[in-house]
Design an enzyme around this catalytic site. Structure first.
Site, mmCIF file in Angstrom:
data_model
loop_
_atom_site.group_PDB
_atom_site.id
_atom_site.type_symbol
_atom_site.label_atom_id
_atom_site.label_comp_id
_atom_site.label_asym_id
_atom_site.label_seq_id
_atom_site.Cartn_x
_atom_site.Cartn_y
_atom_site.Cartn_z
ATOM 1 N N GLU A 158 31.464 -23.196 21.313
ATOM 2 C CA GLU A 158 30.927 -24.446 22.342
ATOM 3 C C GLU A 158 31.500 -25.919 21.760
ATOM 4 O O GLU A 158 30.606 -26.668 21.511
ATOM 5 C CB GLU A 158 29.344 -24.364 22.175
ATOM 6 N N GLU A 234 27.407 -15.770 26.536
ATOM 7 C CA GLU A 234 26.300 -15.870 25.895
ATOM 8 C C GLU A 234 25.121 -15.892 27.176
ATOM 9 O O GLU A 234 24.761 -16.758 27.862
ATOM 10 C CB GLU A 234 25.923 -17.180 25.047
#
Length: 581
Positions: A158, A234
């Site tokens: 991320e 995710e």
């Protein structure tokens, strides 16, 4: 030997279209004696892949002391995935977030003077390079083209939410390929234009992280990546808890509907989490968005496989959706029977003051945990109070993260970072003691790597208070070294160590009820179960059967306050607090 590649529209397994049905399962959050069981339960939900982060600070808590054995045996974990007939996705970071202590970065690294985290800074790059090379020594021979289970490796984590240093990402890619990683490389970001742009490089396959509005977010991902398979790397099917909050949960029906939309669009999925596990020891992270909030010990996450390893309502809802798009096994896992219920008499160890205490040093002002090179949770600071006959106002720049303050052995109050407290009034007295607990290192954004302990120069009525001793306390030593002298009385200054024994076997998990205790840590047979606190929401600690022995087991409670009822009670199941969906 096999092959895995990125095609025009699909992942290609041995040249044929393939949908990844994966679940996150962190080996470092599960007792190694239970890895195989959790992997198997995930397969029975219909999954074909297991994904895991790699926690750098678990493998190298002290610089140069690399450990890939026992609970850190990533190779064995991947071999167990392969033995179950499943593939693996590896996400080595080096930063992982994950509500994990310091986001996975070792404290020795973030304490280096001038280090530039998650960017092209020479000290950081040198350490990261060594770390990744060690990880890839384990991962490279276990890639699918060498007969192993690994099909994807992720670069950073991320990153678009943190920075945009393309040279840094390119360095990570170079280290990865130089180490022999040949499977496709991925990145992950929330599907926003800014994050997807900042967080990747040409040649890396973009994936998304989200738990709702699947159709919309897949469309955003497709705009940034016109060809190739779609992957929600995710799929948030739950959430985490923090001390003083509530137990977060998400609707099984709503999550299943989002999963259905995701799979109907032809996308692949990785459930975050399929099984959350536990923040054993001192491994919990913390959030800081204007207020410091340490994460609880349980990482149950309201995942489809609960902390004990049992299937939940969400498990069967997801299994039903998966069955619409792929075959699922006929076998269905059963839920465990209630755990044994019993009590253990606990005796206070009068000699705990000498157990776990490293040699203290003298300092002009209180040193941080980093300056003491102390990786643990507790440091006791002491000094003499000038003009002992009058009340004074004691003030710190900051307390990280919770302080118990006593004068001449008498408790006079606490200071809590969660409540933004930095000052209190002292009664007359001579000896000042401040016991500081580091409650979890922030795992996200700009507070990564911040120092712990008493920050700045303390003052009494505005005058600097100097001349301190600082004594680190070793939690493992407190949990593992038994004194011969015990009694049913409590000393005057924390930590207070209580010990008890119980007979049992390793056939069943246990749940330790902590509601009668104050705040502290618990251990069984030297294995630190984690932190407990009366503020909740969590009021039980999970005791894995694999941590028990046939015969006599020792329970240790390391209490920082005063327990209401110092009896250890084991109950039939978990109490993670009231659910809020």
């Amino acid at each position: 030997m096999g092959s895995f590649a990125i095609g025009e529209t699909d992942f290609l397994l041995d040249g044929r279209p393939h949908r990844i049905l994966s679940g996150a399962l962190h080996y470092f959050r599960v007792h190694p004696g239970q890895w195989a069981d959790r992997i198997r339960t995930a397969r029975l939900m219909g999954l074909n892949t297991i994904e895991t982060y790699v926690a750098w600070n678990a493998h190298e808590p002290r610089r140069g002391e690399w450990d890939a054995s026992g609970a850190n045996d990533l190779g064995r974990f991947l071999d167990l995935v392969a033995a179950e007939g499943m593939h693996a996705i590896v996400r080595p970071g080096p930063y992982i977030c994950a509500e994990w202590h310091n986001g996975g970065l070792p404290v020795w690294l973030t304490a280096i003077e001038g280090v530039g985290l998650r960017r092209s800074e020479p000290q950081y790059l040198a350490a990261v390079t060594t770390y990744l090379e060690r990880v890839y020594e384990i991962v490279a021979p276990r890639q699918i083209d060498r007969g192993g289970p690994v099909i994807l490796v992720q670069i950073e984590n991320e990153y678009g939410a943190y920075g945009s240093d393309k040279d840094y990402l390119a360095h990570l890619v170079q280290v990865t390929t130089d180490a022999g990683i040949t499977v496709p490389l991925t990145t992950i970001d929330q599907p926003t234009d800014d994050m997807l742009t900042a967080g990747s490089l040409p040649g890396l396959h973009l994936t998304g992280s989200f738990g709702s509005r699947a159709t919309e977010r897949l469309a955003t991902l497709r705009r940034h990546q016109p060809t190739g398979p779609l992957l929600c790397a995710e799929f948030w099917d739950g959430w985490f808890d923090w001390w003083g909050g509530i137990h977060h949960a998400t609707s099984a029906a709503d999550s299943a509907a989002e999963l259905d939309a995701l799979l109907a669009a032809g996308a692949s999925v990785n459930f975050y989490m399929v099984h959350g596990g536990t923040n054993f020891g001192l491994t919990n992270g913390a959030n800081y968005k204007g207020r410091y909030l340490p994460i609880v010990t349980s990482y149950d996450y309201d995942a489809p496989i609960d902390e004990r390893g049992d299937p939940t309502e969400k498990y069967f809802a997801f299994r039903d959706v998966i069955a619409k798009y792929a075959p699922v096994p006929d076998e269905v896992p059963a839920r465990s029977a209630p755990a044994p219920v019993f009590e253990v008499a606990m005796a206070h160890d009068l000699d705990e003051s000498g157990n776990g205490a490293a040699e203290g040093g003298w300092f002009e002002t209180p040193p941080t945990f980093e300056e003491l090179a102390h990786p643990g949770a507790l440091v006791a600071y002491e000094t003499e109070i000038p003009d002992a006959g009058s009340p004074r106002v004691l003030r710190f720049d900051d307390v990280r993260d919770h302080a118990w303050i006593s004068v001449d052995g008498r408790s006079v109050g606490t200071l809590a970072r969660t409540r933004h407290e930095t000052a209190l009034r002292l009664p007359p007295g001579r000896r000042l003691r401040v016991l500081v607990e580091e409650q979890g290192r922030v795992n996200y954004d700009q507070h990564l790597g911040e120092p712990k302990g008493l920050i700045g120069v303390p003052t009494l009525d505005g005058v600097p208070l100097t001349g301190w001793t600082a004594t680190p306390l070793d939690l493992d030593a407190l949990a593992g070294s038994e004194s011969a002298r015990t009694a049913d009385v409590v000393g005057v200054e924390a930590p207070f160590v209580y010990r008890g024994r119980f007979d049992g076997g390793a056939a069943s998990d246990l749940f330790l009820d902590t509601s009668g205790w104050g705040r502290g840590f618990a251990a069984v047979n030297g294995f630190v179960l984690g932190r407990y606190g009366r503020s909740g929401p969590q009021h039980t600690l999970y005791v894995p059967a694999a941590a028990l022995v046939d015969g006599t087991n020792e329970l240790v409670m390391i209490e920082l306050e005063t327990p209401v009822d110092p009896v250890a009670r084991f109950v039939a199941g978990p109490d993670l607090g009231p659910r809020e969906e």
